[in-house]
Write a protein that holds these residues in place. Structure first.
Motif, PDB file in Angstrom:
ATOM      1  N   ILE A  80       0.854  -1.187   0.000  1.00 53.62           N
ATOM      2  CA  ILE A  80       0.000   0.000   0.000  1.00 53.62           C
ATOM      3  C   ILE A  80       0.890   1.238   0.000  1.00 53.62           C
ATOM      4  N   GLY A  81       0.865   2.007  -1.082  1.00 52.41           N
ATOM      5  CA  GLY A  81       1.630   3.247  -1.125  1.00 52.41           C
ATOM      6  C   GLY A  81       3.092   3.099  -1.471  1.00 52.41           C
ATOM      7  N   GLY A  82       3.554   1.890  -1.733  1.00 55.05           N
ATOM      8  CA  GLY A  82       4.945   1.697  -2.110  1.00 55.05           C
ATOM      9  C   GLY A  82       5.810   1.202  -0.968  1.00 55.05           C
ATOM     10  N   ALA A  83       7.064   0.887  -1.300  1.00 51.54           N
ATOM     11  CA  ALA A  83       7.976   0.268  -0.348  1.00 51.54           C
ATOM     12  C   ALA A  83       8.265   1.159   0.858  1.00 51.54           C
ATOM     13  N   GLU A  84       8.445   2.451   0.632  1.00 47.42           N
ATOM     14  CA  GLU A  84       8.779   3.348   1.739  1.00 47.42           C
ATOM     15  C   GLU A  84       7.635   3.436   2.748  1.00 47.42           C
ATOM     16  N   VAL A  85       6.407   3.552   2.251  1.00 45.80           N
ATOM     17  CA  VAL A  85       5.238   3.624   3.135  1.00 45.80           C
ATOM     18  C   VAL A  85       5.100   2.328   3.934  1.00 45.80           C
ATOM     19  N   MET A  86       5.274   1.207   3.251  1.00 47.87           N
ATOM     20  CA  MET A  86       5.124  -0.078   3.936  1.00 47.87           C
ATOM     21  C   MET A  86       6.214  -0.298   4.969  1.00 47.87           C
ATOM     22  N   CYS A  87       7.439   0.094   4.648  1.00 50.94           N
ATOM     23  CA  CYS A  87       8.532  -0.053   5.599  1.00 50.94           C
ATOM     24  C   CYS A  87       8.240   0.732   6.878  1.00 50.94           C
ATOM     25  N   GLU A  88       7.815   1.967   6.726  1.00 57.45           N
ATOM     26  CA  GLU A  88       7.478   2.793   7.882  1.00 57.45           C
ATOM     27  C   GLU A  88       6.324   2.189   8.671  1.00 57.45           C
ATOM     28  N   GLN A  89       5.302   1.707   7.956  1.00 55.83           N
ATOM     29  CA  GLN A  89       4.122   1.156   8.617  1.00 55.83           C
ATOM     30  C   GLN A  89       4.468  -0.089   9.429  1.00 55.83           C
ATOM     31  N   LEU A  90       5.222  -0.993   8.842  1.00 56.67           N
ATOM     32  CA  LEU A  90       5.547  -2.232   9.553  1.00 56.67           C
ATOM     33  C   LEU A  90       6.472  -1.964  10.734  1.00 56.67           C
ATOM     34  N   ARG A  91       7.382  -1.024  10.594  1.00 52.92           N
ATOM     35  CA  ARG A  91       8.252  -0.693  11.718  1.00 52.92           C
ATOM     36  C   ARG A  91       7.468  -0.033  12.855  1.00 52.92           C
ATOM     37  N   HIS A  92       6.433   0.696  12.495  1.00 54.14           N
ATOM     38  CA  HIS A  92       5.562   1.283  13.522  1.00 54.14           C
ATOM     39  C   HIS A  92       4.859   0.182  14.309  1.00 54.14           C
ATOM     40  N   ILE A  93       4.332  -0.811  13.623  1.00 53.72           N
ATOM     41  CA  ILE A  93       3.668  -1.923  14.311  1.00 53.72           C
ATOM     42  C   ILE A  93       4.668  -2.677  15.176  1.00 53.72           C
ATOM     43  N   ALA A  94       5.868  -2.926  14.620  1.00 60.32           N
ATOM     44  CA  ALA A  94       6.890  -3.638  15.380  1.00 60.32           C
ATOM     45  C   ALA A  94       7.280  -2.864  16.635  1.00 60.32           C
ATOM     46  N   SER A  95       7.374  -1.544  16.515  1.00 61.66           N
ATOM     47  CA  SER A  95       7.729  -0.715  17.671  1.00 61.66           C
ATOM     48  C   SER A  95       6.673  -0.819  18.764  1.00 61.66           C
ATOM     49  N   LEU A  96       5.408  -0.775  18.372  1.00 59.91           N
ATOM     50  CA  LEU A  96       4.327  -0.912  19.354  1.00 59.91           C
ATOM     51  C   LEU A  96       4.367  -2.287  20.014  1.00 59.91           C
ATOM     52  N   GLY A  97       4.674  -3.313  19.212  1.00 60.75           N
ATOM     53  CA  GLY A  97       4.757  -4.656  19.762  1.00 60.75           C
ATOM     54  C   GLY A  97       5.959  -4.850  20.664  1.00 60.75           C
ATOM     55  N   GLU A  98       7.090  -4.278  20.282  1.00 58.96           N
ATOM     56  CA  GLU A  98       8.309  -4.416  21.087  1.00 58.96           C
ATOM     57  C   GLU A  98       8.190  -3.687  22.415  1.00 58.96           C
ATOM     58  N   SER A  99       7.448  -2.585  22.428  1.00 58.47           N
ATOM     59  CA  SER A  99       7.249  -1.833  23.665  1.00 58.47           C
ATOM     60  C   SER A  99       6.175  -2.459  24.543  1.00 58.47           C
ATOM     61  N   LEU A 100       5.550  -3.514  24.037  1.00 57.64           N
ATOM     62  CA  LEU A 100       4.470  -4.221  24.722  1.00 57.64           C
ATOM     63  C   LEU A 100       3.197  -3.391  24.842  1.00 57.64           C
ATOM     64  N   ARG A 101       3.086  -2.321  24.019  1.00 64.36           N
ATOM     65  CA  ARG A 101       1.834  -1.562  24.020  1.00 64.36           C
ATOM     66  C   ARG A 101       0.728  -2.373  23.366  1.00 64.36           C
ATOM     67  N   ILE A 102       1.069  -3.171  22.374  1.00 63.46           N
ATOM     68  CA  ILE A 102       0.105  -4.084  21.768  1.00 63.46           C
ATOM     69  C   ILE A 102       0.720  -5.478  21.732  1.00 63.46           C
ATOM     70  N   ARG A 103      -0.143  -6.452  21.620  1.00 66.23           N
ATOM     71  CA  ARG A 103       0.317  -7.818  21.370  1.00 66.23           C
ATOM     72  C   ARG A 103      -0.064  -8.136  19.929  1.00 66.23           C
TER      73      ARG A 103
END
Length: 278
Positions: free
Chosen positions: A168-191
């Motif tokens: 969605i939106g190209g490689a740069e958008v997807m890279c940012e989006q997935l790293r955002h999810i990973a950051s939330l998961g790593e901080s234990l804010r979400i599972r």
């Protein structure tokens, strides 16, 4: 007449409904049968916890002789622009103490980055003006503020692998989006859990579902399809959704392995972006 939707306006609206219902000599159950609404729904409206939709309000006016009161003074969503079928779910989302979502195709709204959300809202068969898109974007990004409180709501996110792979939106958008999810998961804010393609068919494959629990309300489910969505409140149906979620969760990767996969796919997008710029 636009009445801002806030706790006070909803409470006053509910008190007026209760006053007129009792003046008509009706119990909540009797009114529910006459206006084709659940007794629980009417109880929540009277307590100021929920608002009826326009059709519900019209039926209340017809039954209680409100001279249009329940439509005219129906609290609105304070300017929030959302799809009509999602309006009620938006209210529940803001009240939930626990949310468990399954996303088959797109990143759930509360986890979307601005760039990803803008791309989603700019696409589709119905063209939008820049102003319409920006209003929708502001509402969607505002939803993410429920994550500002580290402890509530608890959020479990179950993602089909297709969510990671659909560009969605190209490689740069997807890279940012997935790293955002990973950051939330790593901080234990979400599972977060990923259902890999290798699972094949699973219990939730047919569509998006959000399960919500509350402090003083029974749990609900929200199911969504193409240009449609509805709140499910019947306890047996909500329970079926919960069981389906649990079954699919059992097929998913662990939180740790899911984060590793999300980071790996994000790296793939980063390499793609770098190669393109080289």
């Amino acid at each position: 007449m636009a009445i801002e939707d806030n706790p006070r306006s909803r409470l006053e609206y509910g008190q007026e409904l209760k006053r007129r219902r009792e003046a008509a000599g009706l119990t909540q159950e009797e009114l529910s049968q006459r206006v084709v609404m659940s007794r629980t729904h009417i109880a929540h409206i009277e307590a100021g916890r929920r608002r009826p939709d326009v059709e519900d309000a019209r039926r209340l006016d017809r039954e209680l002789g409100g001279d249009g009161f329940f439509v005219r003074f129906l609290p609105t969503l304070d300017g929030k622009q959302v799809a009509e079928h999602f309006a009620e779910a938006l209210e529940f989302e803001g009240q939930a103490i626990e949310i468990r979502e399954y996303a088959p195709k797109l990143v759930p709204g509360i986890l979307q980055t601005p760039a990803y959300a803008r791309e989603v809202l700019s696409s589709g068969a119905s063209p939008k003006t820049a102003e319409e898109r920006d209003e929708l974007l502001a509402t969607r990004l505002g939803r993410a503020r429920i994550l500002d409180n580290f402890r509530s709501p608890k959020v479990w996110t179950l993602l089909d692998e297709a969510v990671l792979r659909r560009k969605i939106g190209g490689a740069e958008v997807m890279c940012e989006q997935l790293r955002h999810i990973a950051s939330l998961g790593e901080s234990l804010r979400i599972r977060v859990h990923v259902l890999p393609f290798s699972v094949g068919y699973h219990a939730l494959l047919e569509g998006f579902v959000s399960l919500m629990w509350f402090e003083d309300l029974p749990p609900t489910a929200y199911a969504e399809g193409l240009k449609s969505g509805r709140i499910l409140e019947l306890p047996s149906v909500v329970r079926e959704c919960q069981v389906a979620y649990d079954h699919a969760l059992g097929d998913a990767l662990s939180h740790r392995k899911s984060l590793a996969l999300i980071r790996s796919v994000a790296e793939d997008y980063e390499h793609e972006r770098t190669d393109r710029l080289a």
